[in-house]
Write an enzyme that holds these catalytic residues in place. Structure first.
Site, PDB file in Angstrom:
ATOM      1  N   LYS A   1      -9.038  -1.777   7.626  1.00  0.00           N
ATOM      2  CA  LYS A   1      -9.343  -0.914   6.473  1.00  0.00           C
ATOM      3  C   LYS A   1      -9.623  -1.775   5.238  1.00  0.00           C
ATOM      4  O   LYS A   1     -10.623  -1.579   4.541  1.00  0.00           O
ATOM      5  CB  LYS A   1      -8.152   0.009   6.194  1.00  0.00           C
ATOM      6  CG  LYS A   1      -8.221   0.715   4.855  1.00  0.00           C
ATOM      7  CD  LYS A   1      -7.010   1.585   4.596  1.00  0.00           C
ATOM      8  CE  LYS A   1      -5.846   0.898   3.949  1.00  0.00           C
ATOM      9  NZ  LYS A   1      -5.947   0.624   2.513  1.00  0.00           N
ATOM     10  N   ASN A   2      -8.733  -2.730   4.971  1.00  0.00           N
ATOM     11  CA  ASN A   2      -8.875  -3.488   3.729  1.00  0.00           C
ATOM     12  C   ASN A   2     -10.096  -4.411   3.739  1.00  0.00           C
ATOM     13  O   ASN A   2     -10.631  -4.729   2.690  1.00  0.00           O
ATOM     14  CB  ASN A   2      -7.599  -4.291   3.440  1.00  0.00           C
ATOM     15  CG  ASN A   2      -6.468  -3.377   2.984  1.00  0.00           C
ATOM     16  OD1 ASN A   2      -6.686  -2.198   2.729  1.00  0.00           O
ATOM     17  ND2 ASN A   2      -5.260  -3.920   2.893  1.00  0.00           N
TER      18      ASN A   2
ATOM     19  N   CYS B   1      -0.041   3.597  -9.426  1.00  0.00           N
ATOM     20  CA  CYS B   1       0.079   4.267  -8.145  1.00  0.00           C
ATOM     21  C   CYS B   1       1.520   4.129  -7.708  1.00  0.00           C
ATOM     22  O   CYS B   1       2.302   3.436  -8.339  1.00  0.00           O
ATOM     23  CB  CYS B   1      -0.901   3.716  -7.120  1.00  0.00           C
ATOM     24  SG  CYS B   1      -0.356   2.223  -6.356  1.00  0.00           S
TER      25      CYS B   1
ATOM     26  N   ARG C   1      -0.077  -2.042 -10.900  1.00  0.00           N
ATOM     27  CA  ARG C   1      -1.342  -2.576 -10.394  1.00  0.00           C
ATOM     28  C   ARG C   1      -2.451  -2.653 -11.457  1.00  0.00           C
ATOM     29  O   ARG C   1      -3.461  -1.958 -11.378  1.00  0.00           O
ATOM     30  CB  ARG C   1      -1.806  -1.770  -9.181  1.00  0.00           C
ATOM     31  CG  ARG C   1      -0.747  -1.735  -8.095  1.00  0.00           C
ATOM     32  CD  ARG C   1      -1.184  -0.956  -6.900  1.00  0.00           C
ATOM     33  NE  ARG C   1      -1.875  -1.771  -5.928  1.00  0.00           N
ATOM     34  CZ  ARG C   1      -2.328  -1.290  -4.773  1.00  0.00           C
ATOM     35  NH1 ARG C   1      -2.175  -0.043  -4.464  1.00  0.00           N
ATOM     36  NH2 ARG C   1      -2.944  -2.083  -3.923  1.00  0.00           N
TER      37      ARG C   1
ATOM     38  N   ASP D   1       2.339  -5.335   3.172  1.00  0.00           N
ATOM     39  CA  ASP D   1       1.928  -4.109   3.871  1.00  0.00           C
ATOM     40  C   ASP D   1       2.668  -3.906   5.198  1.00  0.00           C
ATOM     41  O   ASP D   1       2.467  -2.879   5.855  1.00  0.00           O
ATOM     42  CB  ASP D   1       0.408  -4.122   4.125  1.00  0.00           C
ATOM     43  CG  ASP D   1      -0.381  -3.847   2.848  1.00  0.00           C
ATOM     44  OD1 ASP D   1       0.232  -3.505   1.829  1.00  0.00           O
ATOM     45  OD2 ASP D   1      -1.620  -3.983   2.879  1.00  0.00           O
TER      46      ASP D   1
ATOM     47  N   ARG E   1      -5.112   7.884   5.545  1.00  0.00           N
ATOM     48  CA  ARG E   1      -5.862   6.891   4.769  1.00  0.00           C
ATOM     49  C   ARG E   1      -5.954   5.573   5.530  1.00  0.00           C
ATOM     50  O   ARG E   1      -6.901   4.816   5.326  1.00  0.00           O
ATOM     51  CB  ARG E   1      -5.175   6.635   3.424  1.00  0.00           C
ATOM     52  CG  ARG E   1      -5.258   7.776   2.440  1.00  0.00           C
ATOM     53  CD  ARG E   1      -4.716   7.341   1.105  1.00  0.00           C
ATOM     54  NE  ARG E   1      -5.241   6.028   0.768  1.00  0.00           N
ATOM     55  CZ  ARG E   1      -4.604   5.113   0.032  1.00  0.00           C
ATOM     56  NH1 ARG E   1      -3.417   5.375  -0.447  1.00  0.00           N
ATOM     57  NH2 ARG E   1      -5.171   3.959  -0.232  1.00  0.00           N
TER      58      ARG E   1
HETATM   59  C1  UD1 Z   1      -4.720  -5.545  -1.534  1.00  0.00           C
HETATM   60  C2  UD1 Z   1      -4.622  -4.591  -0.360  1.00  0.00           C
HETATM   61  C3  UD1 Z   1      -3.217  -3.978  -0.290  1.00  0.00           C
HETATM   62  C4  UD1 Z   1      -2.173  -5.087  -0.237  1.00  0.00           C
HETATM   63  C5  UD1 Z   1      -2.373  -6.065  -1.391  1.00  0.00           C
HETATM   64  C6  UD1 Z   1      -1.438  -7.274  -1.324  1.00  0.00           C
HETATM   65  C7  UD1 Z   1      -6.887  -3.720  -0.237  1.00  0.00           C
HETATM   66  C8  UD1 Z   1      -7.784  -2.552  -0.356  1.00  0.00           C
HETATM   67  N1  UD1 Z   1      -5.607  -3.523  -0.556  1.00  0.00           N
HETATM   68  O1  UD1 Z   1      -4.496  -4.779  -2.717  1.00  0.00           O
HETATM   69  O2  UD1 Z   1      -3.142  -3.188   0.907  1.00  0.00           O
HETATM   70  O3  UD1 Z   1      -0.870  -4.516  -0.328  1.00  0.00           O
HETATM   71  O4  UD1 Z   1      -3.728  -6.567  -1.388  1.00  0.00           O
HETATM   72  O5  UD1 Z   1      -1.607  -7.943  -0.126  1.00  0.00           O
HETATM   73  O6  UD1 Z   1      -7.281  -4.785   0.184  1.00  0.00           O
HETATM   74  N2  UD1 Z   1      -2.202  -7.682 -10.036  1.00  0.00           N
HETATM   75  C9  UD1 Z   1      -2.224  -7.846 -11.409  1.00  0.00           C
HETATM   76  N3  UD1 Z   1      -3.428  -7.838 -12.049  1.00  0.00           N
HETATM   77  C10 UD1 Z   1      -4.608  -7.700 -11.375  1.00  0.00           C
HETATM   78  C11 UD1 Z   1      -4.584  -7.525  -9.976  1.00  0.00           C
HETATM   79  C12 UD1 Z   1      -3.357  -7.519  -9.320  1.00  0.00           C
HETATM   80  O7  UD1 Z   1      -1.172  -7.990 -12.045  1.00  0.00           O
HETATM   81  O8  UD1 Z   1      -5.676  -7.731 -12.010  1.00  0.00           O
HETATM   82  C13 UD1 Z   1      -0.899  -7.650  -9.319  1.00  0.00           C
HETATM   83  C14 UD1 Z   1      -0.632  -6.301  -8.649  1.00  0.00           C
HETATM   84  O9  UD1 Z   1      -0.061  -5.390  -9.547  1.00  0.00           O
HETATM   85  C15 UD1 Z   1       0.320  -6.702  -7.531  1.00  0.00           C
HETATM   86  C16 UD1 Z   1      -0.175  -8.104  -7.140  1.00  0.00           C
HETATM   87  O10 UD1 Z   1      -0.954  -8.565  -8.248  1.00  0.00           O
HETATM   88  O11 UD1 Z   1       1.639  -6.791  -8.013  1.00  0.00           O
HETATM   89  C17 UD1 Z   1      -1.002  -8.126  -5.868  1.00  0.00           C
HETATM   90  O12 UD1 Z   1      -2.130  -7.311  -6.034  1.00  0.00           O
HETATM   91  P1  UD1 Z   1      -3.528  -7.593  -5.313  1.00  0.00           P
HETATM   92  O13 UD1 Z   1      -3.431  -8.822  -4.472  1.00  0.00           O
HETATM   93  O14 UD1 Z   1      -4.606  -7.510  -6.326  1.00  0.00           O
HETATM   94  O15 UD1 Z   1      -3.617  -6.339  -4.362  1.00  0.00           O
HETATM   95  P2  UD1 Z   1      -4.865  -5.376  -4.139  1.00  0.00           P
HETATM   96  O16 UD1 Z   1      -6.114  -6.188  -4.029  1.00  0.00           O
HETATM   97  O17 UD1 Z   1      -4.817  -4.258  -5.100  1.00  0.00           O
END
Ligand code: UD1
Length: 422
Positions: free
Chosen positions: A22-23, A118, A123, A308, A400
């Protein structure tokens, strides 16, 4: 709303096919926006998140058709007719923000709603926006929307991410493919989904090196062309189904799985006394004698233990022999499954980002409520080991991320059924 009823007891035997990730699919789909030519993805998972991304891309002008019962998705972004990713779609799924990098790269402007909080945490998107600004974009927040402009196009730069965010790395890699000059991303995420994205972008003509390491170098090109790409195996679905026979007892082969996708997870299973074997077709997992041993788990970025799979691992630890300490380091609020597991008889104490689980002999079935995708599936897994019936409500979270979960588990002997709601 649908619910799923699981009746515990009974070992599982057989094979479970693992779908495309999915991701990975959710970052490969927006890559279509980088080219006027068609992008076709095969081995696509059939999930509601994919339908949400389809709706978003369609709203931007992409023609999307699902073939072979949804396992092939053909996209053509000949013209981008709308440059705004609307709040109504983005709020349903955070990965919608992955259209920002590609639109900015090709069209030099984009307006994308902020996803908002969320269930699992705040996030924010600062790592995405700071990175795009380093590539020359000007980004302003107005009325809950990020308004991004790259006058004269994006320009390559050396940029270090403050944290290896998966989504930010994906947005920045896609953006840099069409930037002028060379971009070097330091402290980049290393997840297999990023390696898969880069493999697809290379087929489209991008020049990228270093994927899978923390430094990715992208040489911008003038244009990208069409391609066909198979989506990598879903390592989270894989890990989830690997836990099913461990929790319920029995032996299951997860077809398409490779240990290299989830080594840290396999090491923990090994330490817990579970037999994990790679076969020609996938990964075979068995628990035939007694309870597993408690193990401690800390979630980390790849190649560490994936956040995850934390909820699912907790479901296993609920009936393990001993005390296990689970530390959540990626999301600040990812223990919402614990009160539900406690309702099933688990002994869990949560203090901040640490959960201490003292294994009990047996869980008891109960009606439970799911709060997010991985929490929902942890309750189904727990239900497989529980005495009596567990009814998991709010199943839309599951849909989802897990295609045909009742069929996949039912086919290996689980007593599981979906009750259609109104
Ligand atoms: C992706 C995955 C999700 C997984 C996560 C961590 C997808 C669609 N989703 O989510 O299933 O749980 O990686 O492996 O691929 N953060 C910030 N600022 C930012 C971006 C992130 O502070 O601009 C923080 C987030 O709040 C979180 C951490 O960084 O605490 C990790 O987030 P991130 O690696 O960005 O996860 P996603 O890409 O949203």
């Amino acid at each position: 709303m649908d619910s799923i009823i699981v009746t515990g007891g009974g070992a599982l035997e057989g094979q479970i096919p693992i779908a495309g990730a999915k991701n990975a699919a959710l970052t490969l789909m927006p890559a279509t926006l980088l080219s006027e030519e068609p992008l076709t993805l095969t081995n696509m998972p059939r999930l509601s998140d994919i339908r949400t991304m389809t709706a978003l891309l369609s709203s931007l002008g992409t023609e999307v058709s699902a073939l072979s019962q949804g396992q092939v998705v053909a996209m053509s972004s000949h013209t981008i007719s709308n440059h705004t990713a609307d709040y109504d779609i983005v709020r349903k799924m955070r990965a919608s923000n992955l259209v920002l990098g590609p639109m900015l790269a090709r069209e030099h402007h984009a307006v994308v709603s902020l996803p908002g909080g969320c269930a699992i945490g705040a996030r924010p998107m600062d790592i995405h926006t700071i990175g795009l600004e380093a590539l020359g974009a000007e980004i302003e927040l107005k009325d809950g929307y990020l308004h991004a402009v790259a006058r004269g196009g994006l320009k390559g730069a050396v940029h270090e991410l403050r944290f290896p965010s998966v989504g930010a790395t994906e947005n920045l890699v896609m953006a840099a493919t069409l930037a002028k000059g060379t971009t070097v991303l330091k402290n980049a995420a290393r997840e297999p989904e990023i390696v898969d994205l880069v493999s697809c972008l290379k087929k489209m003509g991008a020049q990228i090196a270093g994927e899978g390491t923390s430094t990715i170098e992208i040489q911008g090109v003038d244009r990208l062309h069409g391609a066909t790409h198979p989506v990598v195996t879903d390592r989270i679905e894989l890990g989830t189904y690997m836990l099913a026979p461990v929790i319920a007892g029995g032996e299951v082969e997860c077809l398409g799985g490779r240990i290299s996708l989830i080594e840290a997870f396999c090491e923990k299973l090994d330490a817990a006394g579970v037999s994990v074997t790679e076969t020609d077709a996938g990964i075979k997992v068995a628990r035939k004698n007694g309870r597993v041993s408690a193990v401690d788990v800390t979630t980390e970025v790849f190649p560490g233990f994936p956040t995850d799979l934390q909820a699912q691992m907790m479901a296993l630890m609920c009936t393990a022999d001993g005390v296990s300490v689970l530390e959540e380091k990626i999301f600040e609020n990812r223990f919402m499954h614990t009160p539900e597991l406690v309702r099933m008889g688990a002994n869990i104490d949560v203090q901040g980002g640490t959960a201490t689980v003292t294994g009990v002999d047996r869980l008891k079935g109960a009606p439970v409520m799911a709060t997010d995708l991985r929490a929902s599936v942890s309750l189904i897994l727990a239900g497989l080991a529980a005495e009596g019936q567990t009814t998991v409500n709010r199943v839309y979270h599951l849909d989802r991320g897990y295609e045909k979960i009742e069929d996949k588990l039912g086919n290996v002997g689980a007593k599981i059924e979906r009750v259609r709601g109104i």
